[in-house]
Design a protein around this motif. Structure first.
Motif, PDB file in Angstrom:
ATOM      1  N   LYS A   1       0.829  -1.200   0.000  1.00 45.68           N
ATOM      2  CA  LYS A   1       0.000   0.000   0.000  1.00 45.68           C
ATOM      3  C   LYS A   1       0.869   1.258   0.000  1.00 45.68           C
ATOM      4  CE  LYS A   1      -3.640  -2.341   2.670  1.00 45.68           C
ATOM      5  NZ  LYS A   1      -4.413  -2.337   3.924  1.00 45.68           N
ATOM      6  N   LEU A   2       1.989   1.167   0.663  1.00 41.08           N
ATOM      7  CA  LEU A   2       2.872   2.323   0.758  1.00 41.08           C
ATOM      8  C   LEU A   2       3.559   2.598  -0.579  1.00 41.08           C
ATOM      9  CD1 LEU A   2       3.881   4.342   2.897  1.00 41.08           C
ATOM     10  CD2 LEU A   2       5.782   2.803   3.341  1.00 41.08           C
TER      11      LEU A   2
ATOM     12  N   TYR B   1      18.901  -2.598   3.944  1.00 43.07           N
ATOM     13  CA  TYR B   1      17.883  -3.453   3.339  1.00 43.07           C
ATOM     14  C   TYR B   1      16.787  -3.659   4.365  1.00 43.07           C
ATOM     15  CZ  TYR B   1      15.371  -7.591   1.793  1.00 43.07           C
ATOM     16  OH  TYR B   1      14.361  -8.471   1.443  1.00 43.07           O
ATOM     17  N   LEU B   2      15.564  -3.293   3.971  1.00 42.31           N
ATOM     18  CA  LEU B   2      14.396  -3.537   4.810  1.00 42.31           C
ATOM     19  C   LEU B   2      13.415  -4.396   4.030  1.00 42.31           C
ATOM     20  CD1 LEU B   2      13.723  -0.101   6.547  1.00 42.31           C
ATOM     21  CD2 LEU B   2      14.328  -2.243   7.667  1.00 42.31           C
ATOM     22  N   ASN B   3      12.787  -5.314   4.744  1.00 36.43           N
ATOM     23  CA  ASN B   3      11.811  -6.192   4.123  1.00 36.43           C
ATOM     24  C   ASN B   3      10.521  -5.419   3.881  1.00 36.43           C
ATOM     25  OD1 ASN B   3      10.202  -8.282   3.276  1.00 36.43           O
ATOM     26  ND2 ASN B   3       9.977  -9.187   5.332  1.00 36.43           N
ATOM     27  N   LEU B   4      10.183  -5.238   2.592  1.00 37.86           N
ATOM     28  CA  LEU B   4       8.956  -4.541   2.230  1.00 37.86           C
ATOM     29  C   LEU B   4       7.864  -5.504   1.775  1.00 37.86           C
ATOM     30  CD1 LEU B   4      10.471  -1.510   0.284  1.00 37.86           C
ATOM     31  CD2 LEU B   4       9.943  -1.727   2.713  1.00 37.86           C
ATOM     32  N   GLY B   5       8.026  -6.758   2.111  1.00 37.87           N
ATOM     33  CA  GLY B   5       7.027  -7.730   1.729  1.00 37.87           C
ATOM     34  C   GLY B   5       7.390  -8.421   0.446  1.00 37.87           C
TER      35      GLY B   5
ATOM     36  N   GLY C   1       4.913   9.648  -9.702  1.00 39.58           N
ATOM     37  CA  GLY C   1       4.034   9.043  -8.699  1.00 39.58           C
ATOM     38  C   GLY C   1       4.739   8.048  -7.811  1.00 39.58           C
ATOM     39  N   ALA C   2       6.042   7.940  -8.007  1.00 33.81           N
ATOM     40  CA  ALA C   2       6.789   7.029  -7.123  1.00 33.81           C
ATOM     41  C   ALA C   2       6.709   7.517  -5.684  1.00 33.81           C
ATOM     42  CB  ALA C   2       8.230   6.945  -7.582  1.00 33.81           C
ATOM     43  N   THR C   3       6.848   6.591  -4.755  1.00 35.66           N
ATOM     44  CA  THR C   3       6.669   6.905  -3.336  1.00 35.66           C
ATOM     45  C   THR C   3       8.015   7.076  -2.669  1.00 35.66           C
ATOM     46  OG1 THR C   3       4.651   5.581  -3.323  1.00 35.66           O
ATOM     47  CG2 THR C   3       5.600   6.142  -1.190  1.00 35.66           C
ATOM     48  N   LEU C   4       8.076   8.105  -1.823  1.00 34.58           N
ATOM     49  CA  LEU C   4       9.262   8.350  -1.006  1.00 34.58           C
ATOM     50  C   LEU C   4       8.907   8.002   0.446  1.00 34.58           C
ATOM     51  CD1 LEU C   4      12.072   9.623  -0.284  1.00 34.58           C
ATOM     52  CD2 LEU C   4      10.850  11.799  -0.089  1.00 34.58           C
ATOM     53  N   CYS C   5       9.850   7.363   1.126  1.00 34.90           N
ATOM     54  CA  CYS C   5       9.663   7.071   2.563  1.00 34.90           C
ATOM     55  C   CYS C   5      10.967   7.407   3.255  1.00 34.90           C
ATOM     56  CB  CYS C   5       9.282   5.605   2.775  1.00 34.90           C
ATOM     57  SG  CYS C   5       9.017   5.186   4.522  1.00 34.90           S
ATOM     58  N   VAL C   6      10.892   8.403   4.147  1.00 29.92           N
ATOM     59  CA  VAL C   6      12.061   8.835   4.921  1.00 29.92           C
ATOM     60  C   VAL C   6      11.818   8.469   6.382  1.00 29.92           C
ATOM     61  CG1 VAL C   6      13.584  10.736   5.502  1.00 29.92           C
ATOM     62  CG2 VAL C   6      12.368  10.734   3.319  1.00 29.92           C
TER      63      VAL C   6
END
Length: 1963
Positions: free
Chosen positions: A1838-1839, A1857-1861, A1910-1915
């Protein structure tokens, strides 16, 4: 001389001789007092006065005595001598004492120290022997305190030891006990000193030769010394029966061993003519001619304290331990034998008494001395059993003595005598008195008279299980006492001696002449005995059974004795005096000497009808007159199928028998029977349940903290089955073993084994050959410590004799010698399983079996619900008893009145012959006549029927006719039990001869069942059995009774007792009419009745007389809440069971049914109104598996007729049957069930038949049996049992508890009751409670093997590896324990196996081009070549199949992607069962001999000491000092260096790179662990193959204590407190940083020492706590590459030996998979990629790459990516693999998400893991980092919506590296300069993830990458300010659009420091 001598001397010479003798003996150490001195003692002048408690020997007041004042300055303290030395036993118990030769240590009783004894040494010549004789007058003793010797006067000695007496000092009063040293070397109190004239508590142990009695220690172990009296001492062991009897077989006294093996006892002498020694002082009535002593005055009124020390009670055994028995032996038998009055003229036994009266009177000693008998003493028997009963009933339990003076007094002498008369009066003319009954009468009277006082002591007396009280109970009814004979009222005024004779005669008057009381005109026992003998000779006592003599002279003690004058009673009592073995010898002697020939000739005569032998020799066939029995030769089934009655002539009948013989019809076309089915391999569900119960108990032993059994150390099972010395039992066990498949399961035999000869080495008979077999097993057990040996002791109640008391030729005592040996006891790999149907003898106060190790056979039914879905139902003794309580049908268990009356007549005619000889002769004559009658060779004029009984006639007719009705000639078995081998052989010979003469040899077989011989049957019958069983082996012969299934035969089973032989289902009649009635122990009775136990098909219907009893199995049908049915509690869904068909079909005369309790010839008439289930349940009483006598079920009054009148009626019917030849028309098969009214005429009742209700054989396919096969019908019905009338009356009677009276009998001849004051068994007791009852109230006799197991009251005398399986006879215990052996073996194999993760690699790209970089055989990688190898970014470990894929240009994922898995997915991952190799790692449950020291946690080793050391270092990332703690055992301190002199921890020692040792691992092993203190695989001893290594467990602070407890010998690194809630990343971070810091310290230390700094070994090993085994690939295997197990030592030494290992930053090995070497064979030996679970880390090269200490998941993926991007080489050794064990407990993947409001884990969806800042939200008590990782894992789709399932447009993740599913792909790049990254040119990213971006991330760096619109940024940042700072610094607002609603935080409270993140869209 210290003992004031008040007697009158006969002459001056006497005084002279006496004192000279004493003086001479004092001066010599060798002179032994000669018996000649006994002739110089006192004249008989006046009655001896009694000693009171203070020792006064006169009834006059004691003379005041003033002791000599002590010398000045000496010590006067109580317990010390005048020299000031301590004399108390409690003080000197452990001190070494110097005892001169000839002296004995004695305990002195001081009135000022009642709780202690003073120790002194006394010359043994001045002490009496066990009989109270041969003690010299005077004293000689030494002080054991100060050592002063030579005290010649007891007065002087008493002054020296400060006794401080107020009366004359006397040694008889104060020298109380012998002292001896126990097994611990402590001095303890032993047996009381037997002062014969002084201690009123004691009576003579060894009876005199006039009584013909042997002492208990002289008894051979096979004697029946188990009288049920309450004389709970070894004195009672001479009384061998439950009847009031005594043994008359004397054994020479010189064969008797010392009474006390460990103490100072001496051999005792027996014999009336041996002078009984001197009396004590003031004894004026002693006569050298006297053989017994007299009763002291008011002994019956003696306070309890007087009797406490001399009676073997429960408490005395518990406290005195091994000396209690000796105490009883030497003490309690002395009570009623103290001289009271001068014995008068000896009683002369008249000559020809036996010939005149035709009986041998039995005299029971009662109160007072029995006069000496002279004359024809061989015609009289004397017993002290009644006297023992009197004594025990006057010995109060100690519970009434603990509280000072008590108002509770024992029964008076007068009351005992009166109650005895009451008891004798109510006995029937054919009944024999039983001590149990009299004992219960005494107890009832005593309880009623002290009811209020008892209740105040009730609570402390009760013991047992919670809710059950085994204390003093008041039974509601006196056993056997009729209501009209009420007990005399217990008024406040006691019964006076003057009232006694009058009341006794009044009671006896109600019995007519049956009981005669001589009391009013009798002045002494001598006069009473004279009068009795005179009346006997005159014939005036012809109708009298008992003569009670009572003497109540004024001023004297009341005296009494009982003379038994009834013929039946005298015979029964006399035969009871034989032990079982002696009785059999006597029978054999009578047969061999021809004494019985007159009887045989007499029985052979048929009176006017001629002689049996002559009739047989002159047998004629009279064809002119039809045989009266020919019509009856057809079976009931045959007649029921015919309307007309066809009568055959004798000729036709004989021809019919001949032509249909099996031999003639063996080849007929219709000689097969579809009903026949035998399956010995079938394991029933209840047997499986019992096997699991056994396994559960074994596991409980292993799981206990005692560590007595280490199942984890065994890899296989071996066993040896011990059986009694019976050839049939031996072969039967082999048959079961071979057919069970256990040997194949254990791998002992090949699957194709077809002969069971190989099975013989696993079964051994307990004879002299057993010694070598068990010795061999012991040697094998000691040499094979990895094998668990099971010793199965089957039929365990058979031989429980002590090896010490057993002769070598008797064959007894072997079990004790072998199974209780020290070698077996100490062998930790030998487990003993006792199996028995009668466990009572193994359940005593000294048992070796823990009550927790008992397994009782469970109930198969509960509330009529079948718990186990059995196809059969057990029909045992309880159901037999039920049939006897039915008033409307013939009971299955009955007696034969005709036979009994004939036997009784002959017993009177032949008084000298043993009753067994008479009864057997009569029985065989009955069988012979019945065979003659059935054969049809004799015409009606001979009238043979009247010379046999109807019961025997039915048996023989059914036997002969049954085989004729089946086309295959199936028939029945008739069991005739004849214990005597000689009689059995004679019976076999006689019956075989008659059968031959009658021409019936081919109709049925006659088999002699001798336990010492193999089974032998005729060849024709063998051929028939082979045909039935389809056996092709020409040499096969039947070896067991089971193989005789359906064979028509008479089995004569001999032997003193059954030895476990199982009988076939074709058993129809169990004829026990000649078994002994003399030995009434519970075990003896139950094992005889157990022969008739039967498994009945559940579908068959019973007659209604069984009522609810048919639902009761022999097994303990106890409440489901009890401990014995824990496995069955959940099983409540069973089909309602069908009742049993209890009555067998009869092929005999259908005479009178229902009414007769003795006629067997009638089918049961079942009720047409069966009881409802609720009504049945009303009468349902639980029964125990081993309690074969359950509660008798009382039928409703409407269905039960009065039982007493039934006897006379049955006798009339029997006479009618024998005198008239009535032929009855049988009813058709459709005859309905009828309820028989009691008033129906006899003949009409006799004409009614019940229809056959059998439902087939045991074959599951047979729904209805062939009506012509009698065997098929009989297989569904239990056998009928014929008993002697005496046993029948005993078994069917009930006691006050509602149980059969025989349950109150002594359980076994080798045990004794601990107290008369015991409660009765309760019918509500479960088997467990029954076991506790016997454990409390029975003690082993001296010849019992457990008698040596006393441990002074300690509770640790249980053998830790000993189990007891008890179950009813014939229920299937053998099959259960054999199945247990199989599942135990499977469990051990299971314990040697583990669940290994067996998963294929994921994300494998088959399109990848395979390039060979290294040769397949290359041992190590080449760094240069390795750098050219591509790094595989893709994750292949299947445990990560739910994480984000890492973008790699050359990888093309599967279109379907990886499935989404649940949180607990690792519990359901694919595993494989793999057997542990010898190089496996183990958890804490492994305890083998080799790694005890390594573990440091075992009871055999002292707990390892360890110290706690703090270690502090500073790390820049954390910004503060880190303080860690090391827990270092003393044995591991050499791995560390400490400061001198402070001892502070400085560093962990590291080897040099150049160091190498073949037995050493250089790299320290770190294993982070949590929650797995028990299950973590930290035991690397075997994995390292013994190599030296440094292993450190990294634990959290709150788990430090529990890990230290379980692993005391391991080094532990304790993480700081702040990391208690951290994940695996923190542990690896600290391990790595600490290791680098330690590397620097070691380099500095080396420099200080002058060595090279750079040569320190820089590698560490990080290992998961679930790594269990390691493997290597064998490339040279014949069938291609093959993996095999290797040690961890080999793996690590190979990797450490890599020449260029320092070039690598991280090395690891492959994870094992069973399919790794199949398909695409692994060709490249090395690869670069992700490493997991087990790797070698170079802390030097990886200095600048740290683990993320905040991470919970995927930390190793993150670290490997950053390590690779830093340019370090990562290498995987593909030729090695690690196996990971599935551990479902603990671990770093176990996370609990819970709220702040409660500690209980709650269900919170991942979307709630975050919230808007400053909002009201449910905060969670979970670390913020974990919430963030879990949120991203579940909600990233969703993110990052553009990234979902879009591999070509991954999310750009910078520096982490984070697990994003699994649906989102991540592209990892490093912002560090000179880092190695993949090429991203032309790649469009669908999102950007910045997590804690540091200064290396710059706006210019981000501008290198292109993003989709439309790409998503997550800080992500640690707080809101740093979040805004990061956005501004990186100029993100230029290309990304943010909204206020796009800011989030983890759902943590402010104090928990939540994480914040901001999202935005690309412009």
């Amino acid at each position: 001389m210290g003992n004031s001598y008040a007697g009158q001397l006969r002459t001056t010479r006497f005084e002279e001789v006496l004192h000279n003798s004493i003086e001479a003996s004092l001066r010599s150490d060798t002179i032994i007092p000669r018996p000649v001195f006994s002739q110089l003692y006192l004249e008989t002048e006046q009655p001896l006065a009694r000693d009171d408690e203070d020792g006064s020997e006169s009834n006059s007041p004691p003379i005041p005595y003033q002791m000599k004042p002590p010398p000045e300055g000496c010590c006067t303290t109580d317990g010390f001598c005048q020299a000031g030395k301590d004399l108390r036993l409690s003080s000197l118990a452990s001190d070494p004492l110097d005892v001169p030769p000839g002296f004995m240590l004695v305990g002195v009783k001081s009135p000022s120290l009642p709780e202690n004894l003073l120790v002194c040494a006394v010359d043994r010549r001045f002490l009496p022997d066990e009989r109270g004789r041969y003690a010299l007058l005077g004293f000689s003793g030494n002080c054991m305190g100060c050592g002063e010797k030579g005290f010649r006067y007891f007065t002087e000695f008493s002054n020296h030891i400060n006794l401080k007496l107020n009366t004359q000092p006397k040694k008889q009063k104060h020298l109380k006990y012998y002292l001896y040293r126990n097994s611990q070397g402590l001095l303890v109190r032993g047996a009381p000193i037997c002062w014969r004239g002084n201690d009123g508590r004691m009576r003579q142990l060894g009876p005199t030769l006039s009584e013909g009695q042997s002492t208990p220690d002289e008894q051979p172990p096979n004697q029946a010394l188990s009288q049920p009296s309450a004389s709970h001492t070894e004195a009672q062991t001479a009384d061998v029966s439950h009847t009031l009897i005594n043994d008359n077989q004397a054994v020479p006294s010189n064969t008797q061993p010392p009474l006390n093996q460990s103490g100072p006892g001496r051999p005792s002498a027996t014999g009336v003519h041996v002078n009984t020694g001197p009396p004590k002082k003031r004894h004026k009535g002693w006569s050298p001619e006297s053989s017994t002593s007299s009763l002291p005055e008011s002994t019956a009124k003696t306070p309890p304290s007087l009797l406490a020390s001399s009676t073997l009670s429960v408490s005395s055994v518990a406290t005195n331990g091994s000396r209690a028995e000796t105490t009883a032996q030497q003490g309690s038998s002395q009570w009623i034998s103290t001289p009271l009055s001068p014995p008068e003229v000896p009683v002369i036994v008249p000559d020809q008494l036996l010939q005149t009266c035709r009986l041998q009177p039995v005299i029971f000693k009662g109160h007072g001395p029995l006069p000496q008998l002279t004359g024809n003493v061989s015609d009289v028997l004397v017993s002290s059993l009644l006297q023992s009963c009197y004594l025990s009933s006057q010995t109060l339990p100690r519970v009434y003595q603990h509280y000072g003076p008590s108002p509770i007094q024992p029964l008076s002498t007068e009351m005992q005598i009166l109650l005895t008369v009451y008891y004798l009066v109510q006995l029937g003319s054919d009944q024999v008195p039983l001590v149990e009954d009299l004992e219960q009468i005494f107890m009832r009277s005593w309880r009623e008279s002290h009811l209020s006082e008892i209740r105040q002591y009730q609570q402390p007396q009760t013991t047992g299980t919670p809710g059950r009280h085994y204390g003093i109970e008041i039974p509601p009814v006196l056993p056997g006492l009729p209501q009209y004979l009420s007990l005399p009222s217990q008024s406040p005024q006691p019964l006076t001696p003057s009232q006694l004779p009058w009341l006794a005669q009044l009671a006896a008057s109600s019995y007519g002449e049956g009981v005669v009381v001589l009391g009013k005109d009798v002045g002494s026992l001598t006069q009473g005995l004279h009068l009795t003998f005179s009346r006997l000779m005159e014939g005036r006592l012809e109708n009298t059974n008992y003569v009670v003599i009572i003497v109540t002279a004024p001023g004297q003690e009341t005296q009494s004795c009982v003379v038994v004058t009834g013929k039946h009673q005298c015979r029964a009592l006399a035969e009871s005096m034989f032990s079982p073995s002696q009785g059999l010898k006597e029978i054999a002697h009578q047969l061999s000497t021809g004494v019985a020939q007159e009887l045989i000739h007499y029985c052979n005569s048929l009176g006017q009808d001629g002689d049996i032998d002559s009739l047989l020799d002159n047998a004629i066939l009279d064809s002119s007159e039809p045989s009266p029995l020919s019509s009856c030769q057809e079976s009931a089934e045959e007649r029921s199928n015919k309307s007309p009655i066809v009568t055959h002539s004798p000729k036709d009948s004989h021809a019919h028998l001949s032509k249909d013989s099996p031999k003639d019809t063996a080849s007929g076309p219709k000689d097969t029977c579809s009903e026949y089915s035998v399956d010995w391999r079938e394991v029933r569900p209840i047997q499986l349940a019992v096997a699991r119960k056994l396994l559960s108990h074994v596991c409980a032993i292993a799981d206990s903290s005692t560590q007595n059994l280490d199942l984890g150390s065994f890899d296989r099972v071996s066993f040896l089955i011990l059986v009694p010395p019976s050839e049939v039992t031996f072969q039967q066990t082999i048959l079961h073993l071979w057919s069970s498949g256990v040997l194949q399961e254990l791998g002992s035999l090949d699957q194709a084994c077809v002969s069971h000869r190989e099975a013989e080495r696993y079964v051994v008979k307990m004879d002299h050959s057993a010694q070598a077999r068990i010795d061999s097993l012991i040697r094998e057990a000691y040499s094979n410590s990895y094998t668990l040996y099971i010793l199965v002791h089957d039929h365990a109640h058979w031989d429980i004799s002590s090896a010490t008391y057993s002769s070598s030729d008797s064959g007894l005592g072997l079990v004790d010698q072998l199974l209780n040996s020290r070698q077996v006891r100490d062998a930790t790999n030998i487990l003993i399983l006792h199996v028995t149907s009668f466990p009572f003898a193994l359940q005593t106060q000294c048992t070796r079996i823990s009550p927790y190790n008992e397994i009782h056979w469970p109930s198969a039914f509960s509330n009529d619900v079948d718990l186990y879905h059995e196809r059969t139902r057990y029909f045992g003794v309880s159901e037999l008893l039920e049939s006897t309580h039915s008033g409307n049908s013939l009971p299955l268990m009955r007696y034969d009145s005709s036979f009994e009356s004939m036997a009784a007549t002959l017993e009177e005619r032949f008084p000298k012959l043993h009753s067994a000889v008479i009864r057997t002769t009569v029985l065989i004559q009955h069988y012979c006549v019945a065979l003659m009658a059935v054969s049809g060779r004799f015409n009606r004029s001979h009238n043979l029927q009247k010379h046999t009984s109807v019961e025997t006639m039915e048996i023989v007719q059914s036997l002969v006719n049954a085989a004729q009705q089946c086309p295959a000639h199936h028939g029945h078995m008739v069991l005739v039990r004849i214990p005597s081998l000689a009689l059995a052989a004679w019976a076999h010979q006689r019956l075989s001869r008659v059968r031959k003469q009658l021409g019936l040899e081919e109709n049925f077989e006659i088999i002699l069942g001798n336990p010492k011989q193999a089974l032998s049957i005729g060849q024709s019958f063998t051929d028939q059995i082979k045909k039935w069983l389809k056996i092709q082996d020409a040499d096969w012969v039947p070896c067991t009774y089971l193989e005789l299934e359906a064979l028509p035969c008479i089995l004569i089973l001999s032997g003193a007792e059954p030895l476990g032989e199982s009988l076939p289902r074709s058993l129809k009649y169990c004829d026990l009419r000649v078994i002994s009635c003399s030995y009434l122990q519970r075990t003896t009775l139950e094992q005889e009745l157990g022969l008739a136990a039967y498994l009945v098909k559940k579908e068959s219907r019973p007659p209604q007389n069984l009522g609810s009893g048919s639902d009761l199995l022999e097994s303990d049908a106890e409440k489901l809440s009890s401990t014995d049915n824990e496995e069955e509690e959940g099983q409540d869904n069973g089909e309602p069971s069908q009742p049993l068909q209890a009555c067998p079909d009869s092929g005999a005369l259908d005479l009178n049914p229902a009414q007769s309790a003795t006629s067997p010839n009638v089918e049961k008439v079942a009720s047409d109104a069966p009881q409802s289930s609720s009504q049945s349940q009303t009468h349902l009483q639980p029964q125990c598996s081993s309690q074969s006598f359950p509660c008798p079920q009382t039928a409703p009054e409407s269905q039960t007729q009065p039982y007493a009148p039934c006897y006379s009626q049955s006798q009339q019917i029997s006479q009618l049957q024998s005198q008239t030849q009535i032929q009855l028309l049988s009813q058709t098969n459709s005859q309905p069930y009828l309820q028989m009214p009691p008033q129906q005429p006899l003949l009409s009742q006799m004409q009614i038949r019940s229809k056959s209700t059998s439902s087939g054989s045991s074959s599951p396919r047979a729904s209805s049996p062939d009506p012509s096969c009698s065997w098929a019908r009989g297989a569904s019905r239990p056998p009928s049992v014929l008993l002697p009338r005496a046993l029948y009356n005993v078994i069917t009677a009930s006691d006050s508890s509602g149980l059969p009276r025989c349950t109150s009998f002594l359980p076994h001849m080798s045990v004794a009751w601990a107290s008369s004051f015991r409660p009765l068994l309760s019918k509500m007791m479960t088997c467990t409670e029954q076991s506790l009852y016997y454990r409390q109230w029975t003690v082993p006799r001296s010849y019992h093997m457990d008698s040596s197991n006393r441990t002074e009251g300690r509770s640790d005398n249980f053998h830790p590896r000993r189990l007891l399986l008890s179950g009813p006879p014939q229920v299937g215990k053998t099959g259960a324990y054999l199945h247990f052996l199989g599942i135990l073996s499977r469990m051990l194999i299971r314990l040697m196996e583990v669940d290994i993760y067996d998963e294929e690699d994921i994300n494998c790209n088959s399109q990848t081009e395979g390039v060979q970089y290294h040769p397949a055989s290359a041992p190590w990688p080449n760094p240069e070549i390795a750098r050219t190898m591509p790094f595989d970014y893709t994750i292949h470990d299947s445990k990560y199949d739910d994480i984000s894929t890492i973008y790699c240009p050359g990888y093309k994922p599967n279109s379907e992607g990886n499935p989404v898995r649940q949180e607990d997915v690792y519990l359901r991952r694919r595993t494989a069962r793999i057997k542990l190799s010898k190089y496996a790692a183990y958890n804490t449950y492994h305890h083998c001999e080799q790694c005890h020291q390594y573990l440091g946690f075992n009871s055999r080793y002292q707990m390892c000491e360890s110290t706690l050391h703090a270690f502090t270092f500073t790390h820049l990332l954390l910004g503060e000092e880190i303080q860690l703690y090391f827990i270092i055992p003393k044995s591991k301190e050499q791995y560390f260096s400490f400061s001198q002199p402070g001892g502070q921890l400085e560093s962990m020692r590291l080897p040099l790179t150049s160091d190498w040792s073949p037995d050493c691992i250089k790299s320290p092993i770190f294993t982070p662990t949590t929650g797995r203190h028990e299950h973590g695989l930290f035991n690397l001893y075997h994995a390292m193959d013994g190599a030296s290594h440094l292993h450190i467990l990294v634990v959290k602070e709150y788990e430090m204590a529990v890990y230290k407890k379980y692993w005391p010998n391991h080094i532990m690194l304790v993480l700081p407190t702040v990391f208690n809630g951290a994940g695996i990343g923190a542990a690896h971070f600290l391990i790595k940083e600490l290791s680098y810091h330690n590397l620097e310290l070691e380099r500095s230390r080396r420099l200080e020492g002058g060595g090279p700094a750079g040569d320190v070994w820089p590698f560490i090993i990080l290992a998961d706590d679930s790594c269990v085994m390691w493997n290597t690939v064998d490339l040279e295997a014949r069938n291609g590459p093959l993996e095999h197990a290797v040690s961890l030592k080999q793996v690590l030494q190979h990797m450490e030996a890599c020449p260029d290992l320092s070039h690598y930053g991280l090395c690891g090995i492959r994870k094992w998979s069973s399919r790794a070497l199949t398909g695409n064979v692994l060709r490249e030996p090395f690869s670069r990629g992700h490493l997991h679970d087990f790797f070698l880390l170079n802390v030097d090269r990886s200095q600048n790459v740290q683990y993320d200490q905040n991470r919970f998941t995927c930390h190793d993926v993150d670290f490997t990516l950053r390590l690779h991007s830093a340019g370090l080489l990562v290498c995987r050794f593909n030729n090695f693999s690690v196996m990971k064990k599935q551990i479902a407990i603990g671990g770093y993947r176990t996370f609990i998400i819970k709220t702040k409001m409660t500690d209980v884990p709650t269900s919170v969806s991942p979307s709630q893991y975050i919230c808007a800042p400053d909002s009201k939200h449910l905060f969670l008590a979970t670390p913020a980092q974990l919430l963030l990782e879990k949120y991203l894992q579940h909600n990233s789709h969703k993110l990052f919506p553009l990234s979902t399932k879009n591999y070509t447009h991954p999310v750009l993740s910078v520096d982490c590296y984070l697990n994003l599913g699994p649906e989102v792909t991540v592209c990892f790049v490093s912002s560090r300069p000179h880092s190695v990254n993949i090429s991203t040119a032309g790649l469009l990213f669908s999102g950007l993830l910045l997590c804690f971006a540091d200064s290396f991330v710059t706006p210019g760096f981000l501008k290198k990458f292109t993003f989709l619109k439309g790409a998503t940024l997550c800080v992500i940042s640690a707080d809101r300010s740093s979040l805004r700072e990061t956005v501004g610094r990186l100029e993100l607002e230029e290309e990304w659009r943010f909204r206020l609603s796009d800011e989030f935080q983890t759902a943590n409270a402010k104090e928990d420091r939540p994480l914040f993140f901001l999202t935005g869209k690309h412009i």
